[in-house]
Design a protein around this motif. Structure first.
Motif, mmCIF file in Angstrom:
data_model
loop_
_atom_site.group_PDB
_atom_site.id
_atom_site.type_symbol
_atom_site.label_atom_id
_atom_site.label_comp_id
_atom_site.label_asym_id
_atom_site.label_seq_id
_atom_site.Cartn_x
_atom_site.Cartn_y
_atom_site.Cartn_z
ATOM 1 N N TYR A 1 0.257 -2.009 2.529
ATOM 2 C CA TYR A 1 -0.610 -2.062 1.356
ATOM 3 C C TYR A 1 0.194 -2.090 0.059
ATOM 4 O O TYR A 1 1.244 -1.453 -0.051
ATOM 5 C CB TYR A 1 -1.516 -0.838 1.290
ATOM 6 N N PRO B 1 -3.603 -12.834 8.541
ATOM 7 C CA PRO B 1 -3.168 -11.447 8.340
ATOM 8 C C PRO B 1 -3.193 -10.977 6.885
ATOM 9 O O PRO B 1 -3.009 -9.797 6.611
ATOM 10 C CB PRO B 1 -1.736 -11.457 8.868
ATOM 11 N N THR C 1 -3.634 6.960 14.267
ATOM 12 C CA THR C 1 -3.121 6.124 13.187
ATOM 13 C C THR C 1 -2.330 6.987 12.219
ATOM 14 O O THR C 1 -2.849 7.980 11.699
ATOM 15 C CB THR C 1 -4.259 5.421 12.433
ATOM 16 N N GLY D 1 -0.714 -4.529 14.631
ATOM 17 C CA GLY D 1 -1.801 -3.809 13.990
ATOM 18 C C GLY D 1 -1.391 -2.964 12.805
ATOM 19 O O GLY D 1 -2.251 -2.389 12.122
ATOM 20 N N THR D 2 -0.092 -2.856 12.522
ATOM 21 C CA THR D 2 0.372 -2.118 11.348
ATOM 22 C C THR D 2 -0.094 -2.810 10.072
ATOM 23 O O THR D 2 0.016 -4.036 9.936
ATOM 24 C CB THR D 2 1.906 -2.008 11.345
ATOM 25 N N LYS D 3 -0.617 -2.019 9.131
ATOM 26 C CA LYS D 3 -1.075 -2.553 7.855
ATOM 27 C C LYS D 3 -0.155 -2.073 6.733
ATOM 28 O O LYS D 3 0.200 -0.890 6.669
ATOM 29 C CB LYS D 3 -2.510 -2.100 7.564
ATOM 30 N N ARG E 1 -3.268 -6.474 1.247
ATOM 31 C CA ARG E 1 -3.043 -5.891 2.560
ATOM 32 C C ARG E 1 -2.526 -6.971 3.503
ATOM 33 O O ARG E 1 -3.086 -8.066 3.570
ATOM 34 C CB ARG E 1 -4.334 -5.310 3.125
ATOM 35 N N TYR E 2 -1.457 -6.625 4.227
ATOM 36 C CA TYR E 2 -0.912 -7.547 5.226
ATOM 37 C C TYR E 2 -0.883 -6.826 6.573
ATOM 38 O O TYR E 2 -0.371 -5.703 6.672
ATOM 39 C CB TYR E 2 0.491 -8.004 4.848
ATOM 40 N N THR E 3 -1.439 -7.456 7.591
ATOM 41 C CA THR E 3 -1.518 -6.858 8.920
ATOM 42 C C THR E 3 -0.518 -7.522 9.850
ATOM 43 O O THR E 3 -0.561 -8.747 10.050
ATOM 44 C CB THR E 3 -2.929 -6.998 9.506
#
Length: 261
Positions: A190, A158, A243, A186-188, A180-182
């Motif tokens: 930044y 992720p 989104t 599915g939320t990202k 970036r962490y997912t």
């Protein structure tokens, strides 16, 4: 895009991206001047790249193409993926580039990027490129440098991150970090930081009258971009087919050179 497998883990690739008027098929945006500083054809050939890749040795690319600074998703906004701050939307595609990218080792890759200063300058009539309007043949003594960058990228699961040290065309030095962490849904999330060391000049244009651009010598007392640090945080949340995005950018001081608050 064209790709040819030569065997032994070696592949040759090429890319040609041209612009044209879809209403009549005519080529669009090409500058026909012959001056070395006028960037002939620069906006007609948006990308023109040839490269060679080996699974054990890495990848070499030459030409005009989206480079390793411009091929990441570390920011909330901009279709270019560079960020909500314009200072981060620089140098993702240059002319006269040479780029080496190492093979991936434990999620890490290392890249080295160089671009020729003269290949990235146009007069106003050319109408394309990051530094549109600079005529190198007139302003070659104003501090333009060849561009260079060293880039380290990590991508595993992720987490995706990139750190870059940049020596810019306008003689600026900068460092840039993007993360970036997912999440599982599915939320990202930044985070980005851009630090520019030293003041640099900016383009001045009076398009209404002469369409003439000038470039101060690196910077002047009234025009330019002050040394600064920009910090960005943001998110992208999928909700069905929609989104939702949000972001916030701060700068550690006023970016205008002639502002002293």
């Amino acid at each position: 895009d064209v790709s040819e497998d030569l065997g032994g883990g070696t592949t040759v690739t090429s890319r040609a991206q041209m612009r044209f008027n879809s209403a009549n098929g005519a080529t669009w945006g090409s500058n026909t001047a012959n001056n070395s500083g006028d960037g002939k054809g620069a906006t007609l050939m948006e990308q023109a790249m040839i490269g060679i890749s080996n699974s054990n040795m890495g990848t070499l690319k030459f030409g005009r193409f989206t480079n390793d600074l411009g091929t990441y998703d570390y920011s909330t906004f901009e279709d270019s993926g560079f960020g909500t701050n314009a200072s981060q939307a620089m140098y993702g595609r240059l002319s006269g580039q040479a780029q080496y990218t190492s093979p991936t080792v434990a999620g890490f890759t290392v890249s080295a990027l160089q671009a020729d200063a003269q290949a990235n300058n146009w007069i106003a009539s050319a109408g394309g490129g990051l530094l549109t309007g600079i005529d190198y043949s007139k302003y070659s003594a104003t501090g333009f440098n060849n561009f260079g960058a060293a880039i380290v990228k990590y991508e595993n699961g992720p987490l995706m991150a990139q750190a870059a040290s940049i020596g810019g065309l306008m003689a600026e030095k900068a460092t840039r970090i993007g993360v970036r962490y997912t999440l599982a849904n599915g939320t990202k999330i930044y985070y980005g930081s851009y630090k520019q060391d030293g003041n640099v000049g900016e383009l001045n244009a009076n398009m209404a009258t002469t369409a003439t651009y000038t470039m101060p010598v690196k910077y002047s007392s009234t025009a330019g971009l002050k040394a600064h640090t920009s910090t960005e945080v943001g998110f992208a949340v999928p909700v069905g087919n929609i989104t939702l995005r949000g972001g916030y950018v701060t700068n550690n001081n006023d970016l205008a050179i002639n502002v002293t608050d």
